[in-house]
Design a protein around this motif. Sequence first.
Motif, mmCIF file in Angstrom:
data_model
loop_
_atom_site.group_PDB
_atom_site.id
_atom_site.type_symbol
_atom_site.label_atom_id
_atom_site.label_comp_id
_atom_site.label_asym_id
_atom_site.label_seq_id
_atom_site.Cartn_x
_atom_site.Cartn_y
_atom_site.Cartn_z
ATOM 1 N N PRO A 77 0.818 -1.216 0.000
ATOM 2 C CA PRO A 77 0.000 0.000 0.000
ATOM 3 C C PRO A 77 0.855 1.272 0.000
ATOM 4 O O PRO A 77 0.506 2.253 -0.646
ATOM 5 C CB PRO A 77 -0.811 -0.127 1.292
ATOM 6 N N ARG A 78 1.986 1.252 0.689
ATOM 7 C CA ARG A 78 2.866 2.425 0.715
ATOM 8 C C ARG A 78 3.377 2.755 -0.690
ATOM 9 O O ARG A 78 3.397 3.915 -1.096
ATOM 10 C CB ARG A 78 4.043 2.184 1.653
ATOM 11 N N LEU A 79 3.778 1.742 -1.446
ATOM 12 C CA LEU A 79 4.250 1.982 -2.812
ATOM 13 C C LEU A 79 3.145 2.554 -3.697
ATOM 14 O O LEU A 79 3.398 3.412 -4.534
ATOM 15 C CB LEU A 79 4.787 0.696 -3.424
ATOM 16 N N LEU A 80 1.929 2.070 -3.512
ATOM 17 C CA LEU A 80 0.808 2.594 -4.291
ATOM 18 C C LEU A 80 0.538 4.050 -3.941
ATOM 19 O O LEU A 80 0.283 4.874 -4.816
ATOM 20 C CB LEU A 80 -0.444 1.755 -4.060
ATOM 21 N N ALA A 81 0.617 4.388 -2.650
ATOM 22 C CA ALA A 81 0.404 5.767 -2.213
ATOM 23 C C ALA A 81 1.489 6.686 -2.776
ATOM 24 O O ALA A 81 1.202 7.795 -3.225
ATOM 25 C CB ALA A 81 0.383 5.844 -0.695
ATOM 26 N N GLU A 82 2.736 6.214 -2.787
ATOM 27 C CA GLU A 82 3.839 7.012 -3.329
ATOM 28 C C GLU A 82 3.664 7.211 -4.835
ATOM 29 O O GLU A 82 3.918 8.295 -5.343
ATOM 30 C CB GLU A 82 5.167 6.339 -3.032
ATOM 31 N N ALA A 83 3.227 6.208 -5.537
ATOM 32 C CA ALA A 83 3.024 6.318 -6.982
ATOM 33 C C ALA A 83 1.890 7.275 -7.301
ATOM 34 O O ALA A 83 1.918 7.966 -8.331
ATOM 35 C CB ALA A 83 2.736 4.938 -7.575
ATOM 36 N N ASP A 84 0.900 7.335 -6.432
ATOM 37 C CA ASP A 84 -0.241 8.204 -6.640
ATOM 38 C C ASP A 84 0.155 9.684 -6.513
ATOM 39 O O ASP A 84 -0.452 10.555 -7.114
ATOM 40 C CB ASP A 84 -1.355 7.856 -5.647
#
Length: 86
Positions: A77-84
């Motif tokens: 989830p952290r990687l998805l938030a950073e990509a967003d």
Amino acid sequence: MALVKETGPKVRTLLVLGHNPGLHEAARLLIASGDVEARERLNEGLPTAGLVVIDFAGKDWSKLHPRGGRIERFVSPRLLAEADRV
């Protein structure tokens, strides 16, 4: 691993859902190669809602063994938030 090994050979893709620490330990046990950065992130932990994609060369689940897989992807989830944010 015992449940995965019972999967029929006609099954080409398998989704395993579970809880930690067991799922994290199983993923680490199965991976021998692949994306080094993804492997390092996985070694830090498998968070809630994390996804690990492992590829196996064989076609027979009953022959699954430790260190027999290659990590293809590790998403948290952290990687998805950073990509967003990009």
